[in-house]
Enzyme design. Structure first.
Site, mmCIF file in Angstrom:
data_model
loop_
_atom_site.group_PDB
_atom_site.id
_atom_site.type_symbol
_atom_site.label_atom_id
_atom_site.label_comp_id
_atom_site.label_asym_id
_atom_site.label_seq_id
_atom_site.Cartn_x
_atom_site.Cartn_y
_atom_site.Cartn_z
ATOM 1 N N VAL A 34 6.451 6.409 -10.422
ATOM 2 C CA VAL A 34 6.555 6.906 -11.791
ATOM 3 C C VAL A 34 7.433 8.150 -11.738
ATOM 4 O O VAL A 34 7.317 8.956 -10.808
ATOM 5 C CB VAL A 34 5.172 7.264 -12.380
ATOM 6 C CG1 VAL A 34 5.322 7.905 -13.750
ATOM 7 C CG2 VAL A 34 4.288 6.037 -12.468
ATOM 8 N N ASP A 208 3.738 8.720 -6.524
ATOM 9 C CA ASP A 208 3.021 7.479 -6.256
ATOM 10 C C ASP A 208 1.828 7.408 -7.206
ATOM 11 O O ASP A 208 0.905 8.221 -7.119
ATOM 12 C CB ASP A 208 2.551 7.488 -4.794
ATOM 13 C CG ASP A 208 1.913 6.172 -4.356
ATOM 14 O OD1 ASP A 208 1.418 5.433 -5.228
ATOM 15 O OD2 ASP A 208 1.899 5.905 -3.143
ATOM 16 N N HIS A 209 1.841 6.416 -8.090
ATOM 17 C CA HIS A 209 0.805 6.332 -9.122
ATOM 18 C C HIS A 209 -0.559 5.927 -8.555
ATOM 19 O O HIS A 209 -1.578 6.025 -9.250
ATOM 20 C CB HIS A 209 1.230 5.349 -10.210
ATOM 21 C CG HIS A 209 0.774 5.736 -11.582
ATOM 22 N ND1 HIS A 209 -0.462 6.260 -11.838
ATOM 23 C CD2 HIS A 209 1.405 5.685 -12.783
ATOM 24 C CE1 HIS A 209 -0.599 6.504 -13.133
ATOM 25 N NE2 HIS A 209 0.529 6.167 -13.728
ATOM 26 N N ARG A 210 -0.610 5.498 -7.320
ATOM 27 C CA ARG A 210 -1.901 5.254 -6.688
ATOM 28 C C ARG A 210 -2.602 6.564 -6.361
ATOM 29 O O ARG A 210 -3.832 6.626 -6.283
ATOM 30 C CB ARG A 210 -1.724 4.451 -5.384
ATOM 31 C CG ARG A 210 -1.145 3.064 -5.575
ATOM 32 C CD ARG A 210 -0.804 2.441 -4.235
ATOM 33 N NE ARG A 210 0.187 3.225 -3.504
ATOM 34 C CZ ARG A 210 0.686 2.873 -2.318
ATOM 35 N NH1 ARG A 210 0.285 1.748 -1.743
ATOM 36 N NH2 ARG A 210 1.581 3.634 -1.708
#
Length: 238
Positions: A34, A208-210
């Site tokens: 993102v 990192d969207h995690r």
């Protein structure tokens, strides 16, 4: 040679370029990226850079806008430790690092390398300036060691040196955040109730969207932008 091959050239991909290509594909297709954007008035930051270049204690050290950007990112990482982390796929866990090894994306003759300053968050500004200057000079000369190129936890890149306003940076494999600084331009800007010409740059933060959600990504980028607009905030205890 076939007719189709007669009007084209092929470039073998080896060495740094081959490793860079493999790393970027691995990152792009494993971490859900993102990117958030922010335009910031960096007039005060550029004035700080000019003043630092004139200090006797930093004589001979190459000072660029990347220095205050790096400092702002390091301060923000101290306030938001989650950005200095990685995703452990096997364990399905977020691994938060205790020190920041600051990577600097550096263009070299045959590709891109990302050497890093170990423990950058623990360095005073003069030592950080020297470390960044030495690291990038070593990388550009093709002398970066495996130690320099391994163990990074967060990365910055100055795409503005190529004359562009911004981009969508791809994460360095194993990291969760990369910050890009675009070209610094003279721009009409509202300042103290008047439209004046200010020095403005675009910041882009990929994450990192995690590991991070959009709220944290926005908070982080906003904090960095605030410190570049008012560099005194980098040194304020909060």
């Amino acid at each position: 040679m076939s007719t189709g091959e007669a009007d084209r050239d092929r470039i073998p991909v080896r060495g740094v370029r081959e490793r860079t290509a493999a790393a970027m594909v691995r990152s792009a297709f494993t971490a859900p990226h993102v990117t958030t954007w922010l335009r910031a008035d960096v007039t005060a930051m550029t004035e700080l850079v000019t003043r630092l270049r004139g200090l006797t204690g930093l004589a001979g050290v190459r000072i660029s806008p990347l220095l205050p950007v790096a400092k702002a990112l390091l301060v923000t990482a101290g306030r938001n430790p989650l950005i200095n982390s990685s995703w452990d796929e096997a364990a399905q866990e977020i691994v938060v690092r205790r020190q920041v090894n600051l990577g600097v994306a550096t263009a070299v003759e045959h590709g891109l390398v990302v050497p890093n300053v170990k423990g950058a968050d623990r360095l005073p500004l003069p030592e950080l300036a020297r470390a960044l200057a030495e690291l990038t000079a070593t990388a550009r000369a093709g002398r970066a060691s495996p130690h320099d190129l391994s163990g990074g936890t967060i990365t910055i890149t100055n795409v503005g040196v190529f004359g562009i306003d911004g981009g969508t940076p791809i994460l360095t494999p194993g990291e969760s955040v990369i910050l890009a600084l675009g070209r610094i331009r003279d721009t009409p800007w509202m300042h103290r109730g008047e439209i004046v010409i200010r020095r403005v740059a675009t910041l882009a933060l990929s994450f990192d969207h995690r590991v991070m959600d959009g709220e944290l990504g926005s908070v982080v980028l906003r904090e960095i932008g605030a410190m570049l607009e008012d560099p005194a905030l980098m040194f304020a205890r909060t």
